[in-house]
Design a protein around this motif. Structure first.
Motif, PDB file in Angstrom:
ATOM      1  N   ASP A 175      89.647 101.766 -47.575  1.00  0.00           N
ATOM      2  CA  ASP A 175      89.084 103.109 -48.387  1.00  0.00           C
ATOM      3  C   ASP A 175      89.598 104.200 -47.716  1.00  0.00           C
ATOM      4  OD1 ASP A 175      87.509 101.428 -50.256  1.00  0.00           O
ATOM      5  OD2 ASP A 175      85.457 101.679 -49.137  1.00  0.00           O
ATOM      6  N   LYS A 176      89.815 104.578 -46.459  1.00  0.00           N
ATOM      7  CA  LYS A 176      90.298 105.672 -46.150  1.00  0.00           C
ATOM      8  C   LYS A 176      91.662 106.141 -46.591  1.00  0.00           C
ATOM      9  CE  LYS A 176      87.571 106.164 -41.774  1.00  0.00           C
ATOM     10  NZ  LYS A 176      87.575 106.187 -40.201  1.00  0.00           N
ATOM     11  N   TYR A 179      91.584 106.727 -50.312  1.00  0.00           N
ATOM     12  CA  TYR A 179      90.891 108.099 -50.740  1.00  0.00           C
ATOM     13  C   TYR A 179      92.033 109.256 -50.251  1.00  0.00           C
ATOM     14  CZ  TYR A 179      88.726 112.530 -49.576  1.00  0.00           C
ATOM     15  OH  TYR A 179      88.241 113.835 -49.278  1.00  0.00           O
TER      16      TYR A 179
END
Length: 214
Positions: A175-176, A179
């Motif tokens: 997810d990082k 993002y």
């Protein structure tokens, strides 16, 4: 259920240092004659609308909790509350009466203040005030519910094995990365249209100095 409500009331009073409140106290229980009645049911918020007074047990718990916490600094609050509850059950009636009398005195002052305020309010103001108080109670209940849920989640996380935790850790890392890539793409578009005011501070600095990497 009553004990559960009492626990939450006591835990909300943990803002002060127990060591400061019980400095010099060497006994397990204060002398009952050291107890002084101090009205605490009047609030400076919600147009000075008074708060309900503490019950005798909650008053006793708030007094004893910093003492127990100072004497048992490594103990959990739940464990200290159980010890305080046991101490309250064993307290002689003559000593309980001191806390009960203080509660009755606070309750009488609370009712008198409620009546005084209501006599000065118009019907519409009373309705508005009741709505505001109800909203505050609902927010407080929601906060308590959220804390209980977070505590449960935290306990579940602790009980996971390392391999089970690794699955969630990997998802978080993915997810990082997603993002970062999406943010970089969006900020590049903002630079192209001249909307530097929407960029993060570090990106603004890099753009000003002609640095291409993020």
């Amino acid at each position: 259920m009553a004990l559960f409500r009492g626990v939450w009331s006591v835990l909300s009073a943990l803002g002060k240092s127990g060591a400061d409140l019980c400095a010099g106290c060497g006994s397990r229980l204060r002398s009952p004659f050291s107890f002084a009645y101090v009205p605490r049911c009047f609030s400076s918020t919600v147009n000075s609308y008074p708060k309900k007074p503490l019950t005798s047990y909650v008053r006793f718990s708030k007094e004893q909790l910093p003492i127990f916490k100072a004497q048992n600094p490594d103990a959990k609050n739940s464990e200290l509350i159980r010890k305080i509850a046991q101490l309250w059950r064993e307290l002689p009636d003559s000593e309980k009466k001191i806390y009960e009398d203080a509660y009755r005195a606070d309750w009488q002052a609370y009712k008198e203040e409620i009546n005084r305020i209501q006599e000065q309010l118009t019907p519409s103001q009373i309705v508005s005030l009741e709505k505001e108080i109800q909203q505050k109670r609902l927010k407080k209940k929601a906060l308590i519910k959220k804390r209980v849920k977070l505590k449960t989640i935290n306990e579940n996380w602790k009980n996971l094995s390392s391999s089970q935790k690794q699955v969630y850790i990997q998802l978080a890392n993915d997810d990082k990365i997603r993002y970062y890539n999406e943010m970089k793409s969006w900020e590049e578009q903002m630079l192209e249209v001249g909307r530097n005011d929407l960029l993060r501070r570090t990106v603004k600095h890099q753009a000003k100095n002609g640095i291409e990497e993020y």
